[in-house]
Design a protein around this motif. Structure first.
Motif, PDB file in Angstrom:
ATOM      1  N   GLY A  62       0.814  -1.204   0.000  1.00  0.00           N
ATOM      2  CA  GLY A  62       0.000   0.000   0.000  1.00  0.00           C
ATOM      3  C   GLY A  62       0.844   1.249   0.000  1.00  0.00           C
ATOM      4  N   LYS A  63       0.245   2.358   0.480  1.00  0.00           N
ATOM      5  CA  LYS A  63       0.943   3.650   0.513  1.00  0.00           C
ATOM      6  C   LYS A  63       2.183   3.579   1.383  1.00  0.00           C
ATOM      7  CE  LYS A  63      -3.520   5.569   0.560  1.00  0.00           C
ATOM      8  NZ  LYS A  63      -4.483   6.174   1.436  1.00  0.00           N
ATOM      9  N   SER A  64       2.046   2.964   2.551  1.00  0.00           N
ATOM     10  CA  SER A  64       3.219   2.798   3.416  1.00  0.00           C
ATOM     11  C   SER A  64       3.777   1.387   3.186  1.00  0.00           C
ATOM     12  CB  SER A  64       2.845   2.998   4.882  1.00  0.00           C
ATOM     13  OG  SER A  64       1.858   2.074   5.267  1.00  0.00           O
ATOM     14  N   ALA A  65       5.077   1.291   3.214  1.00  0.00           N
ATOM     15  CA  ALA A  65       5.739   0.013   2.938  1.00  0.00           C
ATOM     16  C   ALA A  65       5.516  -0.961   4.083  1.00  0.00           C
ATOM     17  CB  ALA A  65       7.234   0.232   2.733  1.00  0.00           C
ATOM     18  N   GLY A  66       5.496  -2.251   3.743  1.00  0.00           N
ATOM     19  CA  GLY A  66       5.305  -3.325   4.716  1.00  0.00           C
ATOM     20  C   GLY A  66       6.584  -3.587   5.468  1.00  0.00           C
ATOM     21  N   PRO A  67       6.694  -4.594   6.218  1.00  0.00           N
ATOM     22  CA  PRO A  67       5.726  -5.675   6.421  1.00  0.00           C
ATOM     23  C   PRO A  67       4.576  -5.209   7.320  1.00  0.00           C
ATOM     24  CG  PRO A  67       7.633  -6.058   7.806  1.00  0.00           C
ATOM     25  CD  PRO A  67       7.922  -4.830   6.978  1.00  0.00           C
ATOM     26  N   ALA A  77      -3.389   0.523   5.081  1.00  0.00           N
ATOM     27  CA  ALA A  77      -2.308   1.064   4.255  1.00  0.00           C
ATOM     28  C   ALA A  77      -2.660   1.011   2.768  1.00  0.00           C
ATOM     29  CB  ALA A  77      -1.014   0.287   4.514  1.00  0.00           C
ATOM     30  N   GLY A  78      -3.771   0.382   2.426  1.00  0.00           N
ATOM     31  CA  GLY A  78      -4.187   0.293   1.033  1.00  0.00           C
ATOM     32  C   GLY A  78      -3.536  -0.846   0.274  1.00  0.00           C
ATOM     33  N   ALA A  79      -2.984  -1.810   0.999  1.00  0.00           N
ATOM     34  CA  ALA A  79      -2.345  -2.955   0.360  1.00  0.00           C
ATOM     35  C   ALA A  79      -3.407  -3.882  -0.240  1.00  0.00           C
ATOM     36  CB  ALA A  79      -1.499  -3.712   1.365  1.00  0.00           C
ATOM     37  N   VAL A  80      -3.035  -4.546  -1.314  1.00  0.00           N
ATOM     38  CA  VAL A  80      -3.907  -5.547  -1.928  1.00  0.00           C
ATOM     39  C   VAL A  80      -3.511  -6.898  -1.351  1.00  0.00           C
ATOM     40  CG1 VAL A  80      -4.651  -6.606  -4.081  1.00  0.00           C
ATOM     41  CG2 VAL A  80      -4.091  -4.158  -4.020  1.00  0.00           C
TER      42      VAL A  80
END
Length: 150
Positions: A62-67, A77-80
């Motif tokens: 998403g917008k902010s990096a993982g983990p 964070a908008g991650a898929v």
């Protein structure tokens, strides 16, 4: 037409169906709680403290990096993600609801099964076909002599 609709809506089948849907929705809520709050924690404990609700596969950050520690954080964070843990919970819920429904239908079918018919106490007269007692040796209607049934 309004009168026909009112008769249709008030008939027992429609009301029974509405009650069934409402009870089914409430039952689904109870089963979801049973699975999420009682059953899956036990399964997770048996499998080494695994919590299925936060199991996911990251497809794109998403917008902010993982983990991302949890599924909620990843979604915020908008991650898929593929939420396979929630899918496992849904399958377990489905199986529990299906089994409970099977038990209810089986119980209702047993209630619907007619009891064994009582043994007959009469038989037809071979001469006039009137009903006479099983042990009768003479028909009360035509006065013919008959052989007593055993």
């Amino acid at each position: 037409m309004l009168k026909e609709f009112r008769e249709f809506a008030i008939k027992g089948n429609v009301v029974d169906m509405a009650v069934g849907i409402i009870v089914g929705a409430a039952f689904t809520t109870v089963v979801k709680s049973l699975v999420d709050d009682l059953f899956m924690p036990l399964v997770g404990l048996l499998l080494g403290n695994v919590d299925f609700t936060d199991k996911f596969i990251l497809l794109r950050e998403g917008k902010s990096a993982g983990p991302y520690a949890t599924l909620k954080i990843a979604k915020e964070a908008g991650a898929v993600v593929l939420s396979y843990g929630q899918f496992v919970n849904a399958i377990v819920s489905f199986l529990i609801v299906s089994f409970a429904l099977f038990l209810v239908v089986r119980w209702v079918n047993k209630l619907r099964t007619p009891a064994e018919a009582p043994a007959p106490t009469t038989r037809p007269c071979p001469f006039c076909t009137s009903e006479i007692a099983l042990g009768a040796t003479r028909c009360p209607h035509c006065t013919s002599e008959v052989v007593a049934a055993k």
